[in-house]
Scaffold this motif. Structure first.
Motif, PDB file in Angstrom:
ATOM      1  N   UNK A 188       0.814  -1.214   0.000  1.00 30.44           N
ATOM      2  CA  UNK A 188       0.000   0.000   0.000  1.00 30.44           C
ATOM      3  C   UNK A 188       0.843   1.257   0.000  1.00 30.44           C
ATOM      4  N   UNK A 189       1.942   1.230   0.757  1.00 30.77           N
ATOM      5  CA  UNK A 189       2.842   2.380   0.798  1.00 30.77           C
ATOM      6  C   UNK A 189       3.527   2.590  -0.546  1.00 30.77           C
ATOM      7  N   UNK A 190       3.969   1.474  -1.165  1.00 26.23           N
ATOM      8  CA  UNK A 190       4.653   1.561  -2.455  1.00 26.23           C
ATOM      9  C   UNK A 190       3.721   2.093  -3.546  1.00 26.23           C
ATOM     10  N   UNK A 191       2.431   1.790  -3.437  1.00 27.38           N
ATOM     11  CA  UNK A 191       1.450   2.235  -4.430  1.00 27.38           C
ATOM     12  C   UNK A 191       0.902   3.625  -4.118  1.00 27.38           C
ATOM     13  N   UNK A 192       1.286   4.156  -2.956  1.00 28.12           N
ATOM     14  CA  UNK A 192       0.848   5.498  -2.581  1.00 28.12           C
ATOM     15  C   UNK A 192      -0.614   5.585  -2.188  1.00 28.12           C
ATOM     16  N   UNK A 193      -1.185   4.471  -1.739  1.00 27.71           N
ATOM     17  CA  UNK A 193      -2.612   4.470  -1.406  1.00 27.71           C
ATOM     18  C   UNK A 193      -2.904   3.901  -0.023  1.00 27.71           C
TER      19      UNK A 193
END
Length: 301
Positions: A188-193
């Motif tokens: 989720x952090x890597x996808x910015x969401x």
């Protein structure tokens, strides 16, 4: 003199299909009670909210626990996008939200960074010890602490379904010590969401599959009966990833006394860890050297 442990000298592996809402330790205690077993342990903790394969070892099979703990395991899980929680799963309190939602292509591309040898930081609510204290105890008390990242082997990680924009179903095969909740959080952090685990299920662990699993309802119904013993897998199944070395009668006798014993040649190479068998039963685990097994663990009849 130590006090003798009470219970039956029953040995083998029981595959439990753990339901949500119960700890792994509670499952082990229930299995031990149902078999009236003298000794029990499990290979690979599942969070209380998780379901699926919990392999429980009884008696002499507890000596093979490390080999199942170290084996590859498979998890199916759903990630909910748009929110981070204190526990990195749906049980926790939401601490941040996002309106962003990733595309299927973005998820697939991001998963590449989570395969192979990765560094993973365990969730704050985990059983990892910090200065002798469990991380989840410190987290509940509101303590400020950091957990060190640790290596994890991820054999595979794939997007298997996309029910809607808020959710993605994934399947991961990984080695020892993997936290699915950390994967969801970091993805989720890597996808910015942002993201957290909605639910997760362990579908297999080493040689044990969920299809072999006994429910707690069946365990309760058959507790203390001979019928329950039919659900046990032999302790040898816990050694499936090691080479088997049949041994001579003389070798078996020496191994049972803790001495190196002669074994029949196999695919094992000098220095390999392997297990010796006699008439199909495990005698010992140890290191293979020049025609002999040097035992590190010996199994009692």
């Amino acid at each position: 003199m130590g006090r003798k442990r009470k219970g039956r000298a029953v040995s083998g592996w029981l595959v439990v299909d753990k339901p949500a809402g119960i700890t792994s330790t509670s499952v082990v205690n229930k299995v031990r009670w149902a078999f009236d077993a003298a000794k029990a342990g499990h290979a690979g903790t599942l969070d209380p909210a998780a379901t699926g394969v919990l392999a429980v070892a009884l008696g002499e099979a507890t000596k093979t626990v490390p080999y199942i703990t170290d084996a590859l395991k498979c998890y199916r899980f759903v990630v909910t996008f748009g929110a981070a929680t204190t526990t990195d799963d749906a049980e926790g309190t939401v601490i941040a939200t996002s309106d962003a939602r990733p595309t299927d292509d973005a998820i697939t591309a991001a998963l590449t960074a989570f395969r192979g040898e990765i560094m993973q930081t365990p969730p704050q609510f985990s059983a990892v010890k910090v200065d002798g204290e469990r991380a989840y105890d410190l987290a509940r008390e509101g303590e400020d602490f950091e957990l060190a990242a640790r290596p994890l082997w991820v054999e595979s990680l794939e997007l298997t379904a996309r029910p809607d924009a808020d959710h993605a179903e994934l399947e991961m095969v990984c080695g020892k010590g993997g936290y699915v909740r950390s994967i969801a959080r970091d993805l989720g952090a890597a996808l910015g969401c942002l993201g957290h685990v909605q639910w997760l299920r362990r579908t297999w662990s080493g040689p044990f599959d969920a299809a072999q699993g006994i429910s707690l309802e069946t365990l309760d119904a058959l507790a203390k009966t001979e019928t329950l013993d039919a659900y046990l897998h032999p302790l040898e199944k816990g050694l499936a990833d090691l080479p088997e070395l049949p041994c001579t009668p003389e070798g078996a006798a020496r191994l049972k006394n803790g001495n190196p014993g002669m074994v029949i040649a196999s695919t094992a190479e000098y220095g390999d860890e392997a297990w010796a068998s006699y008439q199909g039963r495990a005698v010992a685990v140890g290191i293979y050297k020049a025609g002999e097994l040097h035992p590190s663990r010996v199994f009692n009849d």
